[in-house]
Design a protein around this motif. Structure first.
Motif, PDB file in Angstrom:
ATOM      1  N   LYS A  17       0.828  -1.204   0.000  1.00 27.52           N
ATOM      2  CA  LYS A  17       0.000   0.000   0.000  1.00 27.52           C
ATOM      3  C   LYS A  17       0.866   1.260   0.000  1.00 27.52           C
ATOM      4  CE  LYS A  17      -3.861  -2.129   2.534  1.00 27.52           C
ATOM      5  NZ  LYS A  17      -4.543  -2.188   3.860  1.00 27.52           N
ATOM      6  N   VAL A  18       1.918   1.255   0.810  1.00 23.77           N
ATOM      7  CA  VAL A  18       2.814   2.406   0.868  1.00 23.77           C
ATOM      8  C   VAL A  18       3.531   2.583  -0.467  1.00 23.77           C
ATOM      9  CG1 VAL A  18       4.925   3.305   1.933  1.00 23.77           C
ATOM     10  CG2 VAL A  18       3.104   2.357   3.367  1.00 23.77           C
ATOM     11  N   GLU A  19       3.937   1.471  -1.063  1.00 26.33           N
ATOM     12  CA  GLU A  19       4.592   1.531  -2.373  1.00 26.33           C
ATOM     13  C   GLU A  19       3.671   2.160  -3.416  1.00 26.33           C
ATOM     14  OE1 GLU A  19       6.807   1.476  -5.599  1.00 26.33           O
ATOM     15  OE2 GLU A  19       7.582   1.041  -3.603  1.00 26.33           O
ATOM     16  N   ARG A  20       2.391   1.790  -3.381  1.00 28.39           N
ATOM     17  CA  ARG A  20       1.440   2.378  -4.332  1.00 28.39           C
ATOM     18  C   ARG A  20       1.290   3.876  -4.091  1.00 28.39           C
ATOM     19  NH1 ARG A  20      -1.242  -2.686  -3.531  1.00 28.39           N
ATOM     20  NH2 ARG A  20      -2.626  -1.811  -1.941  1.00 28.39           N
ATOM     21  N   ARG A  21       1.279   4.285  -2.836  1.00 28.43           N
ATOM     22  CA  ARG A  21       1.169   5.708  -2.517  1.00 28.43           C
ATOM     23  C   ARG A  21       2.379   6.488  -3.025  1.00 28.43           C
ATOM     24  NH1 ARG A  21       0.219   6.483   3.733  1.00 28.43           N
ATOM     25  NH2 ARG A  21       0.367   8.679   3.078  1.00 28.43           N
ATOM     26  N   ILE A  22       3.575   5.930  -2.802  1.00 28.11           N
ATOM     27  CA  ILE A  22       4.783   6.620  -3.264  1.00 28.11           C
ATOM     28  C   ILE A  22       4.801   6.691  -4.790  1.00 28.11           C
ATOM     29  CG2 ILE A  22       7.306   6.523  -3.357  1.00 28.11           C
ATOM     30  CD1 ILE A  22       7.247   5.187  -0.593  1.00 28.11           C
ATOM     31  N   ALA A  23       4.446   5.582  -5.433  1.00 25.92           N
ATOM     32  CA  ALA A  23       4.440   5.553  -6.905  1.00 25.92           C
ATOM     33  C   ALA A  23       3.448   6.564  -7.464  1.00 25.92           C
ATOM     34  CB  ALA A  23       4.101   4.144  -7.396  1.00 25.92           C
ATOM     35  N   ALA A  24       2.269   6.641  -6.863  1.00 23.32           N
ATOM     36  CA  ALA A  24       1.255   7.593  -7.324  1.00 23.32           C
ATOM     37  C   ALA A  24       1.712   9.027  -7.097  1.00 23.32           C
ATOM     38  CB  ALA A  24      -0.069   7.335  -6.607  1.00 23.32           C
ATOM     39  N   ALA A  25       2.351   9.274  -5.951  1.00 30.13           N
ATOM     40  CA  ALA A  25       2.844  10.620  -5.650  1.00 30.13           C
ATOM     41  C   ALA A  25       3.935  11.023  -6.636  1.00 30.13           C
ATOM     42  CB  ALA A  25       3.372  10.682  -4.217  1.00 30.13           C
ATOM     43  N   CYS A  26       4.804  10.068  -6.969  1.00 30.45           N
ATOM     44  CA  CYS A  26       5.863  10.357  -7.949  1.00 30.45           C
ATOM     45  C   CYS A  26       5.260  10.674  -9.316  1.00 30.45           C
ATOM     46  CB  CYS A  26       6.818   9.170  -8.061  1.00 30.45           C
ATOM     47  SG  CYS A  26       7.941   8.983  -6.659  1.00 30.45           S
ATOM     48  N   GLU A  27       4.269   9.882  -9.704  1.00 28.76           N
ATOM     49  CA  GLU A  27       3.633  10.115 -11.004  1.00 28.76           C
ATOM     50  C   GLU A  27       2.976  11.484 -11.043  1.00 28.76           C
ATOM     51  OE1 GLU A  27       0.502   7.974 -14.108  1.00 28.76           O
ATOM     52  OE2 GLU A  27       0.769   7.154 -12.097  1.00 28.76           O
ATOM     53  N   ALA A  28       2.287  11.836  -9.951  1.00 30.37           N
ATOM     54  CA  ALA A  28       1.600  13.128  -9.894  1.00 30.37           C
ATOM     55  C   ALA A  28       2.592  14.290  -9.951  1.00 30.37           C
ATOM     56  CB  ALA A  28       0.758  13.218  -8.616  1.00 30.37           C
ATOM     57  N   ALA A  29       3.799  14.053  -9.412  1.00 30.82           N
ATOM     58  CA  ALA A  29       4.814  15.116  -9.380  1.00 30.82           C
ATOM     59  C   ALA A  29       5.712  15.094 -10.604  1.00 30.82           C
ATOM     60  CB  ALA A  29       5.660  14.962  -8.121  1.00 30.82           C
ATOM     61  N   GLY A  30       5.467  14.154 -11.514  1.00 27.99           N
ATOM     62  CA  GLY A  30       6.310  14.053 -12.698  1.00 27.99           C
ATOM     63  C   GLY A  30       7.707  13.560 -12.386  1.00 27.99           C
TER      64      GLY A  30
END
Length: 239
Positions: A14-27
């Motif tokens: 779950k944490v990995e998905r959050r970090i990945a999504a945050a990275c994607e959102a931040a480019g």
């Protein structure tokens, strides 16, 4: 143990998905952000499971808990980060197992860490802990040096034998102008990091963000996030 392993694996995912999504959102690329799991109050058996699940960075904030845990896990391929307020009488012990001290906030501590790192023939990574809630005392509620003192302390670390200036760290403050404004706090840390890197180009590490605000930290540019509760669960109350 199988049940605990499944729990930790699920939480990590779950944490990995959050970090990945945050990275994607931040480019940003996912590999630009390193997860540090804060294992304080949890046993060495949990650290061992986390290592089996691929975790490579763990953090502790109390030497009396960290030292025996690090010793019990000395065979694992882990980097240990010390993130708590560090008293000089604990420096010898901490330098014995920590790869990085993220809470360097005063000259006396720099001197003690340097002396001990040289004695133990180790190179110790150091982060300057920035107190964005620093008042007239120049220190924050949970340690740290005021933004005004960052560059002077960074230069002291950079010139100290046995120490390596890796970058900056902060904890989102609960009081002051940045209270409740995590994104703004982390952006201020990034500004300070840019300034420090002008004089010390290798000091690229920016440690910010925890379980509740890792997305804001990633958006601001943090290179490392420190996550405990979201991986290990809600900690029992001490005392």
């Amino acid at each position: 143990m199988t049940e605990r392993r499944d729990e930790l694996a699920g939480n990590l995912a779950k944490v990995e998905r959050r970090i990945a999504a945050a990275c994607e959102a931040a480019g940003r690329k996912r590999e630009e952000v390193t997860l540090i799991v804060v294992t304080k109050t949890y046993p060495a058996s949990d650290v061992r499971i986390l290592s089996e699940l691929g975790v490579r960075h763990v953090a502790e904030n109390r030497d009396q808990d960290a030292a025996p845990k690090a010793a019990a896990c000395a065979d694992l391929p882990l980097s240990w980060h010390f993130v708590g307020q560090l008293q000089t009488n604990k420096v010898r012990s901490v330098v014995g197992y920590a790869h990085t001290v993220q809470s360097v906030d005063r000259s006396r501590l720099v001197t003690a860490l340097s002396k001990e790192a040289v004695r133990q023939e180790r190179e110790l990574g150091c982060l300057i802990q920035v107190a964005l809630d620093a008042g007239v005392s120049g220190r924050g509620e949970r340690g740290g040096v005021s933004p005004d003192g960052v560059e002077e302390l960074a230069a002291l670390v950079a010139g100290a034998p046995g120490l390596r200036l890796d970058g900056l760290m902060t904890v989102a403050p609960l009081t002051g102008e940045y209270a409740g404004r995590q994104r703004a706090a982390f952006e201020r840390l990034m500004e300070l990091s840019t300034s420090v890197r002008g004089a010390h180009p290798a000091a690229t590490m920016v440690s910010a963000g925890m379980s509740a605000d890792l997305e804001q930290a990633v958006a601001a540019g943090a290179t490392h996030v420190r996550v405990g509760t979201a991986v290990l669960g809600v900690r029992p109350r001490l005392g």
